[in-house]
Design an enzyme around this catalytic site. Structure first.
Site, PDB file in Angstrom:
ATOM      1  N   ILE A 122       0.834  -1.212   0.000  1.00 47.44           N
ATOM      2  CA  ILE A 122       0.000   0.000   0.000  1.00 47.44           C
ATOM      3  C   ILE A 122       0.865   1.258   0.000  1.00 47.44           C
ATOM      4  CG2 ILE A 122      -1.718   1.285   1.327  1.00 47.44           C
ATOM      5  CD1 ILE A 122      -2.616  -1.493   2.486  1.00 47.44           C
TER       6      ILE A 122
ATOM      7  N   TYR B 286      -2.925  -7.569  16.863  1.00 49.06           N
ATOM      8  CA  TYR B 286      -3.072  -6.797  15.619  1.00 49.06           C
ATOM      9  C   TYR B 286      -4.314  -5.909  15.682  1.00 49.06           C
ATOM     10  CZ  TYR B 286      -3.337  -5.717  10.667  1.00 49.06           C
ATOM     11  OH  TYR B 286      -3.403  -5.044   9.470  1.00 49.06           O
TER      12      TYR B 286
ATOM     13  N   LYS C 282      -4.714  -1.756  15.672  1.00 52.77           N
ATOM     14  CA  LYS C 282      -5.482  -1.017  14.663  1.00 52.77           C
ATOM     15  C   LYS C 282      -6.541  -0.139  15.331  1.00 52.77           C
ATOM     16  CE  LYS C 282      -2.958  -2.050  11.546  1.00 52.77           C
ATOM     17  NZ  LYS C 282      -2.221  -1.013  10.820  1.00 52.77           N
TER      18      LYS C 282
ATOM     19  N   THR D 294      -1.015  -7.953  -0.102  1.00 53.96           N
ATOM     20  CA  THR D 294       0.333  -7.469   0.215  1.00 53.96           C
ATOM     21  C   THR D 294       1.129  -8.603   0.865  1.00 53.96           C
ATOM     22  OG1 THR D 294      -0.143  -6.773   2.476  1.00 53.96           O
ATOM     23  CG2 THR D 294      -0.638  -5.200   0.730  1.00 53.96           C
TER      24      THR D 294
END
Lengths: 270, 284
Positions: B13, B166, B170, B201
Site C-alpha cells: 500500500i 493486531y 489497529k 500485500t
C-alpha cells in the site's frame, strides 16, 4: 526484590527483564551490547517506573567482570535473585565450526556463568531467600549430533545446577534450571524453527510464557522447568531410549533442518 | 510543491500510495526498513513517474531510537527543502507477528510498530505539520471493530494472541487519530484512518505460524494495493480537510463505538509515557 540479569538486552533475557519489572522488582542488567542495554533500561523505566541499573560487561573477560563487581561493591548492591540468561550458539557439525567459536560457547555458556554465579552468591542480601536460575536447554537431555558443542555445555549446566541446589539447600536458597525447547526471539530463530517444520513449531514455546513460568517455578522452589508437555515427554524419552538410538534420530532431524537454514547467519533456536 | 511523508513505502500500500501521489505532483519522502528496499522502491516509482521528486530514508521504525533518528533527518530535510512545511504524514508501516516478540525497549512489536512508531514520528514532525496545517493519515483495518484496548497489559505479555494484538493496534490507530483531532484540529491539523480492506500485500507472508497460515488463505482474495492508495490520495489532495475520521474507498465509513474522546485521551497519555515525550511542549 533485587534481581541481577545476565544477557538482559535480547531474547529471553529481555523477556525476563520485562517480567521482573512488571512484578515491581529492582533490576541490575548486564549485557555485552551497551546500546541495547540502555534501550531496555529506558524502556522499562518508562513503562513500569521501576529502578533499573544497567552496566555493560563482557562476561567472558575476567577484567570486565571484575570491573562490574567493583561497581556493585562500591554501590553496596546485594541481590535476592540471579538470572543467568547469557548464552550463545553456532550451528553446524563439530568439524565445520571454527575452533575459536567452539571455545566461545564454553567460555560464555559455562565458564562465565560459573564466574558470575560464584561472585553473586557472595553478594546475597543477608537474611533473605535467594534464587538463581540457569538456562540450560531441552538439548541437554539428549546426545545432539550437529549441535554437540551447544548441547554438551548445556548438560553441564543442568548437572551443575542440580548439584549446586543440593549444596545450597540449608542456606535458604533455590536453584532452578530452565530447559526450554525453541523460542522465537528474533528473525534468525524464527527461520531456524520454521526450517524444522512441524516439529519445530510443536517444540517451540512462547517467550513471554516461558519467562513468567520460569520465575514462578524458581520462586516456588522447583528444581527443573521444561516448558511444554511435548518437550517434557521428549525429555523422558531421552532418559529411556538407548543413547545411540537418540543420537541417530536427532542426527536425522537436524541434518534435514540445518540444510534449510544454515545460510542464515548466527541462526539458533534459543 | 507539497511534501508528503509515507512510511512503509517500499512495498504494498505504501509503495502504491507514494507512486500515485508522485503522479499527482507531490514531493514524496518515503521510508523503508533497508537501503536496498528503498533503492528498489525509488527505482520502481521513477520508472512510472520519471523525474518525480522523491527521496527515501531507511529506518527500522520498530525501534524508538530509529524513529528519533529518522525524525531528526526528516526535520533537516523539511527545513531545507519544504520551507518547514509538511503537508501530509502517512503512518503506513506495520507488521503482524505470530509470536510475542519485543523491540529493543522491551515493547511488543506489533504495538510498537503499528501504533507507537506513528505516534512518535508524528510528535517529531508536529511543528512542520502545524506550520502547513497538515494531515496525518494512519493505515487502519476493519479488524479494529470488536477489538478493545487491554489497559492493564497493553503489550499483551500475559495474554498474547497475534490477531488480538493486531486488532488492538489497529484500534489504537483510530484512537490516536481521534486524540490528534481533539487536540489539534483547532490548530489546523486533521488526522484520518484509512481502511484499506483486504489487500494483496506481503504483510503476513514473512511470518510463520498462525499469521502465515491465515494470510495464505486470505491473500488471494485481496485487491491490489493500488485500490486503497486512491483513498490516501483522496485524503491528501482534497482542497479542504475532509470532515470524517475513518475512510475506505474514498468514502467516510462508520467505525467502532470503542473510539471515543475518553479512550483516545487515555491512550494518548499512555503513549506519551511509553515514548518518553510530551506533545504539549511542541509549538509550530
Amino acid at each position: 526484590m533485587n534481581v541481577m540479569i545476565m544477557g538482559a538486552a535480547g531474547g529471553l533475557g529481555r523477556a525476563m527483564a520485562v517480567e521482573c519489572a512488571r512484578r515491581g522488582y529492582h533490576l541490575f542488567l548486564t549485557d555485552l551490547d551497551e546500546q541495547a542495554l540502555l534501550c531496555i533500561k529506558a524502556g522499562l523505566e518508562r513503562r513500569f517506573r521501576t529502578t533499573v541499573v544497567a552496566k555493560a560487561c563482557d562476561l567472558t573477560d575476567g577484567g570486565s567482570v571484575d570491573a562490574m563487581l567493583c561497581f556493585l561493591d562500591r554501590n553496596g548492591l546485594k541481590f535476592d535473585m540471579l538470572l543467568n540468561i547469557a548464552g550463545t550458539d553456532f550451528e553446524g557439525s563439530f568439524l565445520s565450526r571454527e575452533r575459536e567459536k567452539i571455545v566461545q560457547i564454553i567460555a560464555l555458556n559455562d565458564a562465565a556463568t560459573l564466574r558470575i554465579t560464584h561472585a553473586i552468591l557472595h553478594r546475597r542480601r543477608q537474611g533473605r531467600r535467594f534464587v538463581t536460575l540457569f538456562v540450560s536447554s531441552l538439548a541437554s537431555m539428549f546426545p545432539m549430533p550437529l549441535k554437540a558443542t551447544y548441547a554438551a555445555p548445556k548438560r553441564f549446566l543442568l548437572d551443575f545446577a542440580t548439584a549446586l541446589r543440593q549444596e545450597l539447600k540449608g542456606q535458604n536458597a533455590n536453584v532452578l534450571v530452565l530447559c526450554p525447547g525453541g523460542m522465537v526471539t528474533n528473525d534468525a530463530s524464527a527461520a531456524a524453527i520454521a526450517a524444522q517444520g512441524i516439529w519445530g513449531t510443536l517444540t517451540t514455546n512462547p517467550l513471554e510464557v516461558v519467562a513468567r513460568k520460569a520465575l514462578d517455578h524458581a520462586l516456588h522452589g522447583k528444581r527443573c522447568y521444561i516448558p511444554g508437555v511435548l518437550n517434557r515427554m521428549l525429555s523422558v524419552l531421552g532418559k529411556i531410549l538407548p543413547p545411540p538410538w537418540v543420537a541417530a534420530a536427532v542426527y536425522w532431524r537436524w541434518h534435514r533442518a540445518q540444510r534449510k537454514w544454515l545460510n542464515v547467519p548466527n541462526a539458533h533456536a534459543r | 510543491m507539497q511534501t508528503v511523508i509515507v512510511t512503509g513505502a517500499t512495498s504494498g500500500i505504501g509503495l502504491e500510495t507514494a507512486r500515485l501521489l508522485a503522479q499527482h505532483g507531490m514531493r514524496i519522502i518515503g521510508v523503508g526498513r533497508t537501503e536496498a528496499h528503498c533503492a528498489q522502491a525509488k527505482q520502481s516509482i521513477l520508472s512510472s513517474v520519471p523525474d518525480a521528486p522523491i527521496h527515501f530514508y531507511a529506518a527500522d521504525l520498530m525501534q524508538r531510537r530509529e524513529v528519533l533518528r529518522l525524525g531528526a533527518l526528516l526535520a533537516h530535510d523539511l527545513e531545507g527543502n519544504s520551507d518547514g512545511r509538511l503537508f501530509a504524514l502517512i503512518n503506513n508501516a506495520g507488521c503482524a507477528r505470530s509470536w510475542y516478540r519485543t523491540t529493543e525497549d522491551g515493547y511488543e512489536q506489533q504495538f510498537a510498530l503499528n501504533h507507537l512508531a506513528g505516534f512518535l514520528l508524528t510528535y517529531t514532525l508536529l511543528p512542520f505539520l502545524l506550520h502547513a496545517g497538515g494531515r496525518v493519515i494512519m493505515t487502519g483495518s476493519q479488524s479494529h471493530k470488536g477489538a478493545k484496548v487491554y489497559w492493564q497489559d497493553v503489550m499483551l505479555s500475559r495474554n498474547y494472541h497475534p490477531l488480538r494484538a493486531y486488532k488492538q493496534s489497529k484500534l489504537c490507530n483510530l484512537l490516536f487519530a481521534q486524540a490528534l483531532n481533539d487536540r489539534y484540529a483547532a490548530h489546523g491539523i486533521r488526522a484520518y484512518v484509512v481502511d484499506p480492506g483486504l489487500v494483496n500485500t506481503d504483510i503476513g507472508t514473512k511470518e510463520q505460524g498462525i499469521v502465515r497460515f491465515a494470510w495464505r488463505f486470505r491473500k488471494p482474495f485481496g485487491v491490489p494495493p493500488a485500490i486503497p492508495a486512491q483513498t490516501f490520495d483522496f485524503l491528501c489532495r482534497a482542497q479542504e480537510h475532509p470532515p470524517g475520521l475513518y475512510y475506505a474507498l474514498c468514502r467516510e465509513k462508520p467505525y467502532s463505538s470503542a473510539v471515543g474522546k475518553e479512550q483516545a485521551e487515555r491512550l494518548f497519555i499512555l503513549s506519551e509515557q511509553l515514548c518518553g515525550i510530551t506533545y504539549g511542549e511542541v509549538r509550530a
